[in-house]
Design a protein around this motif. Structure first.
Motif, PDB file in Angstrom:
ATOM      1  N   LYS A   1       5.371  10.824   4.494  1.00  0.00           N
ATOM      2  CA  LYS A   1       6.358   9.917   3.911  1.00  0.00           C
ATOM      3  C   LYS A   1       7.344  10.634   3.002  1.00  0.00           C
ATOM      4  O   LYS A   1       8.424  10.120   2.727  1.00  0.00           O
ATOM      5  CB  LYS A   1       5.658   8.816   3.109  1.00  0.00           C
ATOM      6  CG  LYS A   1       5.357   7.590   3.913  1.00  0.00           C
ATOM      7  CD  LYS A   1       4.988   6.474   2.980  1.00  0.00           C
ATOM      8  CE  LYS A   1       4.972   5.159   3.672  1.00  0.00           C
ATOM      9  NZ  LYS A   1       4.568   4.091   2.771  1.00  0.00           N
ATOM     10  N   TYR A   2       6.972  11.811   2.524  1.00  0.00           N
ATOM     11  CA  TYR A   2       7.850  12.543   1.618  1.00  0.00           C
ATOM     12  C   TYR A   2       8.251  13.858   2.263  1.00  0.00           C
ATOM     13  O   TYR A   2       7.412  14.678   2.611  1.00  0.00           O
ATOM     14  CB  TYR A   2       7.148  12.797   0.278  1.00  0.00           C
ATOM     15  CG  TYR A   2       6.854  11.513  -0.442  1.00  0.00           C
ATOM     16  CD1 TYR A   2       7.819  10.913  -1.253  1.00  0.00           C
ATOM     17  CD2 TYR A   2       5.626  10.870  -0.305  1.00  0.00           C
ATOM     18  CE1 TYR A   2       7.567   9.718  -1.902  1.00  0.00           C
ATOM     19  CE2 TYR A   2       5.365   9.674  -0.957  1.00  0.00           C
ATOM     20  CZ  TYR A   2       6.337   9.113  -1.754  1.00  0.00           C
ATOM     21  OH  TYR A   2       6.091   7.930  -2.389  1.00  0.00           O
ATOM     22  N   VAL A   3       9.551  14.039   2.444  1.00  0.00           N
ATOM     23  CA  VAL A   3      10.089  15.255   3.039  1.00  0.00           C
ATOM     24  C   VAL A   3      11.122  15.822   2.078  1.00  0.00           C
ATOM     25  O   VAL A   3      12.074  15.132   1.705  1.00  0.00           O
ATOM     26  CB  VAL A   3      10.731  14.964   4.415  1.00  0.00           C
ATOM     27  CG1 VAL A   3      11.377  16.210   4.973  1.00  0.00           C
ATOM     28  CG2 VAL A   3       9.705  14.395   5.374  1.00  0.00           C
ATOM     29  N   ASN A   4      10.906  17.045   1.648  1.00  0.00           N
ATOM     30  CA  ASN A   4      11.807  17.716   0.705  1.00  0.00           C
ATOM     31  C   ASN A   4      12.032  16.883  -0.553  1.00  0.00           C
ATOM     32  O   ASN A   4      13.143  16.799  -1.073  1.00  0.00           O
ATOM     33  CB  ASN A   4      13.142  18.054   1.361  1.00  0.00           C
ATOM     34  CG  ASN A   4      12.971  19.024   2.500  1.00  0.00           C
ATOM     35  OD1 ASN A   4      12.081  19.869   2.481  1.00  0.00           O
ATOM     36  ND2 ASN A   4      13.814  18.905   3.504  1.00  0.00           N
TER      37      ASN A   4
ATOM     38  N   VAL B   1       0.845  -1.190   0.000  1.00  0.00           N
ATOM     39  CA  VAL B   1       0.000   0.000   0.000  1.00  0.00           C
ATOM     40  C   VAL B   1       0.882   1.243   0.000  1.00  0.00           C
ATOM     41  O   VAL B   1       1.816   1.347   0.785  1.00  0.00           O
ATOM     42  CB  VAL B   1      -0.921   0.001   1.241  1.00  0.00           C
ATOM     43  CG1 VAL B   1      -1.590   1.346   1.415  1.00  0.00           C
ATOM     44  CG2 VAL B   1      -1.955  -1.092   1.136  1.00  0.00           C
ATOM     45  N   GLU B   2       0.618   2.152  -0.898  1.00  0.00           N
ATOM     46  CA  GLU B   2       1.341   3.414  -0.947  1.00  0.00           C
ATOM     47  C   GLU B   2       0.471   4.495  -0.331  1.00  0.00           C
ATOM     48  O   GLU B   2      -0.624   4.762  -0.789  1.00  0.00           O
ATOM     49  CB  GLU B   2       1.691   3.788  -2.387  1.00  0.00           C
ATOM     50  CG  GLU B   2       2.922   3.100  -2.911  1.00  0.00           C
ATOM     51  CD  GLU B   2       4.167   3.409  -2.102  1.00  0.00           C
ATOM     52  OE1 GLU B   2       4.397   4.568  -1.723  1.00  0.00           O
ATOM     53  OE2 GLU B   2       4.926   2.464  -1.839  1.00  0.00           O
ATOM     54  N   THR B   3       0.962   5.091   0.722  1.00  0.00           N
ATOM     55  CA  THR B   3       0.251   6.160   1.396  1.00  0.00           C
ATOM     56  C   THR B   3       1.145   7.386   1.447  1.00  0.00           C
ATOM     57  O   THR B   3       2.365   7.296   1.302  1.00  0.00           O
ATOM     58  CB  THR B   3      -0.126   5.740   2.838  1.00  0.00           C
ATOM     59  OG1 THR B   3       1.076   5.464   3.555  1.00  0.00           O
ATOM     60  CG2 THR B   3      -1.015   4.522   2.847  1.00  0.00           C
ATOM     61  N   GLU B   4       0.546   8.529   1.661  1.00  0.00           N
ATOM     62  CA  GLU B   4       1.295   9.772   1.795  1.00  0.00           C
ATOM     63  C   GLU B   4       1.837   9.951   3.206  1.00  0.00           C
ATOM     64  O   GLU B   4       2.804  10.662   3.410  1.00  0.00           O
ATOM     65  CB  GLU B   4       0.404  10.965   1.428  1.00  0.00           C
ATOM     66  CG  GLU B   4      -0.040  10.970  -0.019  1.00  0.00           C
ATOM     67  CD  GLU B   4       1.125  11.196  -0.967  1.00  0.00           C
ATOM     68  OE1 GLU B   4       1.999  12.029  -0.661  1.00  0.00           O
ATOM     69  OE2 GLU B   4       1.169  10.519  -2.017  1.00  0.00           O
TER      70      GLU B   4
ATOM     71  N   VAL C   1      16.209  13.779   9.220  1.00  0.00           N
ATOM     72  CA  VAL C   1      15.524  14.408   8.099  1.00  0.00           C
ATOM     73  C   VAL C   1      14.071  14.746   8.429  1.00  0.00           C
ATOM     74  O   VAL C   1      13.428  15.484   7.691  1.00  0.00           O
ATOM     75  CB  VAL C   1      15.574  13.527   6.829  1.00  0.00           C
ATOM     76  CG1 VAL C   1      16.982  13.451   6.280  1.00  0.00           C
ATOM     77  CG2 VAL C   1      15.007  12.156   7.076  1.00  0.00           C
ATOM     78  N   HIS C   2      13.558  14.184   9.539  1.00  0.00           N
ATOM     79  CA  HIS C   2      12.171  14.477   9.915  1.00  0.00           C
ATOM     80  C   HIS C   2      12.006  14.302  11.415  1.00  0.00           C
ATOM     81  O   HIS C   2      12.559  13.376  12.011  1.00  0.00           O
ATOM     82  CB  HIS C   2      11.216  13.543   9.173  1.00  0.00           C
ATOM     83  CG  HIS C   2       9.770  13.803   9.470  1.00  0.00           C
ATOM     84  ND1 HIS C   2       9.128  14.945   9.068  1.00  0.00           N
ATOM     85  CD2 HIS C   2       8.853  13.070  10.139  1.00  0.00           C
ATOM     86  CE1 HIS C   2       7.867  14.899   9.466  1.00  0.00           C
ATOM     87  NE2 HIS C   2       7.681  13.775  10.131  1.00  0.00           N
ATOM     88  N   TYR C   3      11.239  15.222  12.017  1.00  0.00           N
ATOM     89  CA  TYR C   3      10.912  15.149  13.434  1.00  0.00           C
ATOM     90  C   TYR C   3       9.446  15.520  13.585  1.00  0.00           C
ATOM     91  O   TYR C   3       8.992  16.514  13.016  1.00  0.00           O
ATOM     92  CB  TYR C   3      11.789  16.132  14.229  1.00  0.00           C
ATOM     93  CG  TYR C   3      11.460  16.170  15.698  1.00  0.00           C
ATOM     94  CD1 TYR C   3      12.056  15.282  16.586  1.00  0.00           C
ATOM     95  CD2 TYR C   3      10.550  17.086  16.210  1.00  0.00           C
ATOM     96  CE1 TYR C   3      11.766  15.311  17.934  1.00  0.00           C
ATOM     97  CE2 TYR C   3      10.254  17.125  17.557  1.00  0.00           C
ATOM     98  CZ  TYR C   3      10.860  16.226  18.418  1.00  0.00           C
ATOM     99  OH  TYR C   3      10.558  16.250  19.747  1.00  0.00           O
ATOM    100  N   ALA C   4       8.703  14.708  14.322  1.00  0.00           N
ATOM    101  CA  ALA C   4       7.298  14.992  14.595  1.00  0.00           C
ATOM    102  C   ALA C   4       7.008  14.589  16.032  1.00  0.00           C
ATOM    103  O   ALA C   4       7.661  13.696  16.581  1.00  0.00           O
ATOM    104  CB  ALA C   4       6.389  14.224  13.637  1.00  0.00           C
TER     105      ALA C   4
END
Length: 174
Positions: free
Chosen positions: A89-92, A23-26, A70-73
């Motif tokens: 899932k996509y950053v920059n 499954v491809e999700t955003e 590359v990502h922090y949440a």
């Protein structure tokens, strides 16, 4: 005839599970629960009597192939101690790999129960391995529960402060 029907059903189930795994999700979700465990109680209350903490902060940190952040949440827990961190899932323009992400406890607003424990890896951090829920456009990693405790319950630091812990795997935070 029954064997053919069984084979068709088995093949359909296999195809459905294969499609679900790709499954491809955003976004992907990281969910769990944060509780307070008080060692001052009796053993049964200590094991079974953990209470949820509202307002605890948990974070998800994702690294790239070169171990750079590359990502922090982050998210705060609700009244039931539950959290659900949503990560893009996509950053920059680059795709994150959830396997390169980890979750850890950040802080507790409770003035009494504010010492992070390493039960389930909450203090040092726990890596995301396999998603717990893969359904249509939902990809979720359910972790924990994670625990805070009181300062009285904290193990004293008995290590020599002059020695270096660079080679100690317990001290690594991914």
């Amino acid at each position: 005839m029954r064997a053919h029907i069984f084979l068709i059903i088995a093949a359909s189930a296999l195809l459905a599970s294969t499609a679900a795994a790709t499954v491809e999700t955003e976004v992907f979700h990281v969910a769990g629960k944060v509780l307070c465990q008080d060692c001052n109680q009796g053993w049964n209350e200590w094991v079974n009597g953990a209470n949820p903490i509202k307002g605890c902060k948990v974070s998800v940190t994702c690294l790239d192939e070169r171990s750079r952040v590359v990502h922090y949440a982050s998210d705060l827990t609700d009244e039931a101690g539950d959290f659900d961190v949503t990560c893009n899932k996509y950053v920059n323009g680059k795709k994150l790999k959830p396997e390169n992400c980890f979750l850890r406890l950040v802080s507790s607003p409770d003035p009494v129960c504010n010492v992070a424990t390493n039960f389930a890896g909450g203090k040092s951090g726990v890596k995301l391995h396999r998603p717990t829920v893969v359904y249509r456009d939902l990809l979720k990693y359910a972790l924990g529960p994670f625990y805070y405790t009181t300062p009285m319950c904290e193990d004293p630091d008995t290590t020599d402060q002059d020695t270096s812990n660079d080679d100690d795997p317990e001290q690594s935070n991914y």
